[in-house]
Design a protein around this motif. Structure first.
Motif, mmCIF file in Angstrom:
data_model
loop_
_atom_site.group_PDB
_atom_site.id
_atom_site.type_symbol
_atom_site.label_atom_id
_atom_site.label_comp_id
_atom_site.label_asym_id
_atom_site.label_seq_id
_atom_site.Cartn_x
_atom_site.Cartn_y
_atom_site.Cartn_z
ATOM 1 N N GLU A 1 11.244 -5.313 51.269
ATOM 2 C CA GLU A 1 11.468 -6.550 52.004
ATOM 3 C C GLU A 1 12.712 -7.252 51.454
ATOM 4 N N ASP A 2 13.556 -7.747 52.343
ATOM 5 C CA ASP A 2 14.773 -8.441 51.923
ATOM 6 C C ASP A 2 14.537 -9.913 51.631
ATOM 7 N N VAL A 3 13.421 -10.440 52.093
ATOM 8 C CA VAL A 3 13.113 -11.859 51.906
ATOM 9 C C VAL A 3 11.965 -12.006 50.924
ATOM 10 N N SER A 4 12.174 -12.785 49.886
ATOM 11 C CA SER A 4 11.107 -13.085 48.933
ATOM 12 C C SER A 4 11.075 -14.590 48.709
ATOM 13 N N PHE A 5 9.885 -15.104 48.414
ATOM 14 C CA PHE A 5 9.753 -16.543 48.180
ATOM 15 C C PHE A 5 8.506 -16.784 47.334
ATOM 16 N N GLY B 1 0.277 -8.762 58.227
ATOM 17 C CA GLY B 1 -0.713 -9.017 59.265
ATOM 18 C C GLY B 1 -0.655 -10.425 59.823
ATOM 19 N N CYS B 2 0.085 -11.291 59.148
ATOM 20 C CA CYS B 2 0.281 -12.653 59.665
ATOM 21 C C CYS B 2 1.502 -12.625 60.585
ATOM 22 N N ALA B 3 1.268 -12.660 61.881
ATOM 23 C CA ALA B 3 2.347 -12.497 62.866
ATOM 24 C C ALA B 3 3.428 -13.564 62.702
ATOM 25 N N GLU B 4 3.023 -14.791 62.444
ATOM 26 C CA GLU B 4 3.990 -15.887 62.329
ATOM 27 C C GLU B 4 4.897 -15.680 61.114
ATOM 28 N N LEU B 5 4.315 -15.234 60.005
ATOM 29 C CA LEU B 5 5.110 -14.991 58.804
ATOM 30 C C LEU B 5 6.021 -13.786 58.992
ATOM 31 N N LYS B 6 5.509 -12.733 59.595
ATOM 32 C CA LYS B 6 6.305 -11.520 59.816
ATOM 33 C C LYS B 6 7.493 -11.803 60.730
ATOM 34 N N ALA B 7 7.273 -12.641 61.744
ATOM 35 C CA ALA B 7 8.363 -12.986 62.662
ATOM 36 C C ALA B 7 9.440 -13.799 61.950
ATOM 37 N N GLN B 8 9.018 -14.617 61.004
ATOM 38 C CA GLN B 8 9.976 -15.470 60.293
ATOM 39 C C GLN B 8 10.896 -14.656 59.388
ATOM 40 N N ILE B 9 10.352 -13.592 58.767
ATOM 41 C CA ILE B 9 11.158 -12.808 57.826
ATOM 42 C C ILE B 9 11.772 -11.571 58.483
ATOM 43 N N ALA B 10 11.599 -11.437 59.788
ATOM 44 C CA ALA B 10 12.126 -10.256 60.487
ATOM 45 C C ALA B 10 13.644 -10.176 60.379
#
Length: 284
Positions: free
Chosen positions: A124-128, A82-91
């Protein structure tokens, strides 16, 4: 938002009066106790209370309990998406920068920049991960505790069509008669610089700790049965003070009390040479 002035240490003394502060699900939900008979409250439980108070203070929280969710999301993954900025970063996993992702999460949610969080979801392919600056010890009672158990019965059917109310169905509730618990914690400046935990965030943490058990009533914890009695808050001017957190916490002297009935039964003093004096808040 201003940078943290220096390391912070804090201590709370919390009274429990005929309540279950933290049940153990592997032991029939009995109050947690150590092998020596001292009461315990897990650090996870304490962090949950702090997150709840942050929410009550109008802050955005990532790890919300279902019964207190203040948004439309039913899982952590949904909230992260739901955080658009975070979702765009890990797209695009090939271009995603984990440090940028962590910075976005810390900016978005107060509890992430306070306690840290692992972002690793199925599909999800990106984890942190984020390592937070605020650490909390598990709370331990000042004296051994006595657990009181009460048998209860069920007077209403759970399902329709039963011939009777099954009032002979038995259950058990457990509580602590009276105890005072000590909660300890600290704020690390080096980690605060990485997550963006600010001096204003520290003030929010202080306010949350002062009112830790407000809006937390339940069958196991009736309103007013658990309260913060006294709080110590050390605001250091250095990132790494000469006096360690361990030495600060060992500076307390508590006169032993057998079967305490009130917080005033304890004589609590603190003294450490060469350490900044704490702010002391008395609530009883």
């Amino acid at each position: 938002m201003s940078e943290l002035k220096g390391k912070i240490d804090f201590t709370l003394f919390v009274s429990v009066d005929n309540a279950n502060p933290n049940g153990d699900p592997l032991n029939g939900n009995r109050p947690r106790i150590s092998m020596d008979g001292y009461g315990e409250i897990s650090d996870v439980c304490i962090k949950r209370k702090i997150r709840n108070r942050f929410q009550d203070l109008g802050q955005k929280i990532f790890v919300q309990s279902d019964d207190r969710a203040d948004d439309s999301y039913s899982s952590l993954k949904d909230r992260a998406d739901g955080c658009a900025e975070l979702k765009a970063q890990i797209a695009d996993p090939k271009k995603a920068n984990r440090d940028v992702c962590a910075a976005i999460a810390c900016k978005e949610w107060l509890d992430v920049r306070t306690f840290g969080q692992v972002f690793a979801f199925k599909g999800e392919d990106v984890s942190f991960g984020v390592r937070g600056p605020v650490s909390i010890h598990q709370a331990v009672s000042l004296s051994p505790v006595e657990i009181i158990s009460m048998q209860i019965t069920k007077s209403v059917n759970s399902e329709a069509g039963k011939e009777s109310k099954a009032s002979d169905t038995m259950g058990t509730k457990h509580r602590i008669g009276y105890a005072v618990y000590k909660i300890m914690g600290s704020v690390n400046v080096q980690l605060a610089e990485k997550t963006g935990f600010s001096q204003e965030d520290a003030e929010l943490l202080k306010e949350a700790l002062k009112t830790l058990f407000e809006n937390d009533a339940s069958s196991a914890r009736p309103d007013g049965s658990i309260e913060v009695c006294r709080m110590y808050w050390w605001q250091h001017s250095e990132k790494t003070p000469a006096v360690s957190s361990g030495r600060i916490q060992r500076g307390f002297h508590v006169e032993p009390v057998d079967r305490p009935k009130d917080f005033s039964d304890y004589q609590i003093t603190w003294n450490v040479d060469g350490c900044v004096e704490p702010e002391v808040f008395d609530f009883v």
